[in-house]
Design an enzyme around this catalytic site. Structure first.
Site, PDB file in Angstrom:
ATOM      1  CB  SER A  13      -0.974   0.007   1.181  1.00  0.00           C
ATOM      2  OG  SER A  13      -0.311   0.250   2.395  1.00  0.00           O
ATOM      3  NE  ARG A  65      20.354 -12.189   6.839  1.00  0.00           N
ATOM      4  CZ  ARG A  65      19.046 -11.914   6.935  1.00  0.00           C
ATOM      5  NH1 ARG A  65      18.529 -10.912   6.259  1.00  0.00           N
ATOM      6  NH2 ARG A  65      18.271 -12.625   7.719  1.00  0.00           N
ATOM      7  NE  ARG A  91      15.096 -12.054   3.326  1.00  0.00           N
ATOM      8  CZ  ARG A  91      15.220 -13.180   4.020  1.00  0.00           C
ATOM      9  NH1 ARG A  91      14.192 -13.668   4.692  1.00  0.00           N
ATOM     10  NH2 ARG A  91      16.369 -13.817   4.059  1.00  0.00           N
ATOM     11  CG  ASN A 107      12.519   0.925   6.213  1.00  0.00           C
ATOM     12  OD1 ASN A 107      11.776   0.278   5.468  1.00  0.00           O
ATOM     13  ND2 ASN A 107      12.559   0.721   7.526  1.00  0.00           N
ATOM     14  CG  HIS A 109      10.223   1.154  11.756  1.00  0.00           C
ATOM     15  ND1 HIS A 109      10.425  -0.210  11.646  1.00  0.00           N
ATOM     16  CD2 HIS A 109       9.985   1.399  13.064  1.00  0.00           C
ATOM     17  CE1 HIS A 109      10.313  -0.755  12.844  1.00  0.00           C
ATOM     18  NE2 HIS A 109      10.046   0.199  13.724  1.00  0.00           N
ATOM     19  CB  SER A 136      10.224   6.949  11.523  1.00  0.00           C
ATOM     20  OG  SER A 136       9.789   7.141  12.855  1.00  0.00           O
ATOM     21  CB  THR A 141      22.608   3.278   9.014  1.00  0.00           C
ATOM     22  OG1 THR A 141      21.864   2.870  10.172  1.00  0.00           O
ATOM     23  CG2 THR A 141      22.362   4.756   8.742  1.00  0.00           C
ATOM     24  CG  LEU A 144      16.496  -3.638  11.913  1.00  0.00           C
ATOM     25  CD1 LEU A 144      16.376  -3.846  10.423  1.00  0.00           C
ATOM     26  CD2 LEU A 144      16.026  -4.871  12.675  1.00  0.00           C
ATOM     27  CG  ASP A 145      13.889  -0.854  11.972  1.00  0.00           C
ATOM     28  OD1 ASP A 145      13.813  -0.696  10.746  1.00  0.00           O
ATOM     29  OD2 ASP A 145      13.378  -1.827  12.561  1.00  0.00           O
ATOM     30  CD  GLU A 174       2.992   2.718   7.844  1.00  0.00           C
ATOM     31  OE1 GLU A 174       3.638   2.287   6.868  1.00  0.00           O
ATOM     32  OE2 GLU A 174       2.566   1.983   8.744  1.00  0.00           O
TER      33      GLU A 174
HETATM   34  C1  GAR Z   1       3.808  -0.895   6.711  1.00  0.00           C
HETATM   35  O1  GAR Z   1       3.076  -0.663   7.881  1.00  0.00           O
HETATM   36  C2  GAR Z   1       5.272  -0.582   6.921  1.00  0.00           C
HETATM   37  O2  GAR Z   1       5.491   0.535   7.744  1.00  0.00           O
HETATM   38  C3  GAR Z   1       5.742  -1.842   7.584  1.00  0.00           C
HETATM   39  O3  GAR Z   1       5.063  -2.878   6.913  1.00  0.00           O
HETATM   40  C4  GAR Z   1       3.833  -2.377   6.394  1.00  0.00           C
HETATM   41  C5  GAR Z   1       3.794  -2.657   4.915  1.00  0.00           C
HETATM   42  O4  GAR Z   1       2.557  -2.317   4.380  1.00  0.00           O
HETATM   43  N1  GAR Z   1       7.149  -1.982   7.474  1.00  0.00           N
HETATM   44  C6  GAR Z   1       7.897  -2.606   8.357  1.00  0.00           C
HETATM   45  O5  GAR Z   1       7.432  -3.154   9.345  1.00  0.00           O
HETATM   46  C7  GAR Z   1       9.379  -2.614   8.064  1.00  0.00           C
HETATM   47  N2  GAR Z   1      10.096  -3.329   9.066  1.00  0.00           N
HETATM   48  P1  GAR Z   1       2.380  -2.108   2.811  1.00  0.00           P
HETATM   49  O6  GAR Z   1       2.975  -3.348   2.147  1.00  0.00           O
HETATM   50  O7  GAR Z   1       0.914  -2.020   2.598  1.00  0.00           O
HETATM   51  O8  GAR Z   1       3.127  -0.848   2.428  1.00  0.00           O
END
Ligand code: GAR
Length: 210
Positions: A13, A65, A91, A107, A109, A136, A141, A144-145, A174
């Site tokens: 989304s 990985r 990932r 990213n 988050h 956010s 970097t 992570l996050d 978001e």
């Molecule tokens: C979103 O809420 C995003 O912030 C989160 O996954 C969802 C993806 O939704 N991302 C993380 O958790 C990253 N670690 P989407 O596929 O509908 O954009």
């Protein structure tokens, strides 16, 4: 126009919000790929239906990985994106990959970083009893996050909230802050300062939810 690669793992989304903004606002952005590490990501169908270049690089096809990261790096290098936007890409990218694309990976988050890195951020927020939750957009970097923050959006935590209700209320925020970030990138207004912070030229420092 700037060239952006959008990486997804599922619903997509955020990718849809970005692609719709590019189309409807005529942003100077070329989406050079929508790339998923899972063939079953629903976002791929949406991207294909929109005529966007959509592709799969399945992490399961790689023994390690490092091997997946190397293949992803080669795939992206061939497309020469200015920015790589992670949009629900689930990932973790290794330090070598991050260093190769330093300052170009972004990213989103679902928490107000630096609070609640990792998974299950809505559960974490409820368990901690915070009164404000949020999301956010940040540079990636090797930690992570934890990268420099470009934009945040906040929502109040309400009585009776569940992880699902928080997630649902946060999602449009978001989309708003990721689209705002893409506008700033397209306008060349985002600068990574040497001290690990971000400056956005001639823009308000915060992107409020309201
Ligand atoms: C979103 O809420 C995003 O912030 C989160 O996954 C969802 C993806 O939704 N991302 C993380 O958790 C990253 N670690 P989407 O596929 O509908 O954009």
């Amino acid at each position: 126009p700037i060239r952006v690669a959008i990486l997804i793992s599922g619903r997509g989304s955020n990718m849809q919000a970005l692609a719709e903004a590019v189309a409807s606002e005529d942003l100077p952005v070329d989406i050079c790929t929508v790339l998923s590490n899972r063939a079953d990501a629903a976002g791929l169908d949406w991207a294909r239906a929109r005529g966007l270049p959509a592709d799969v690089l399945a992490h399961r096809d790689f023994a390690s990985r490092a091997a997946f990261d190397a293949a992803l790096r080669a795939r992206l290098d061939a497309l020469a994106p200015d920015y790589i936007l992670l949009a629900g890409f689930m990932r973790v990218l290794g330090a070598d990959f991050v260093r190769h694309f330093e300052g170009r990976i972004i990213n989103i988050h679902p928490s107000l970083l630096p609070a609640f890195p990792g998974l299950h951020t809505h559960e974490q927020a409820l368990a901690q009893g915070v009164q404000w939750h949020g999301c956010s957009v940040h540079f990636v970097t090797a930690v992570l996050d934890h990268g420099p923050i470009i934009a945040q959006g906040a929502i109040p935590v309400l009585a009776g909230d569940t992880p699902d209700s928080l997630a649902a209320r946060l999602l449009p925020v978001e989309h708003r802050i990721y689209v705002q970030t893409l506008r700033w990138l397209a306008q060349g207004r985002v600068r990574l300062l040497g001290d690990g912070r971000v400056a956005v030229a001639d823009a308000p420092h915060r992107a409020w939810a309201g």
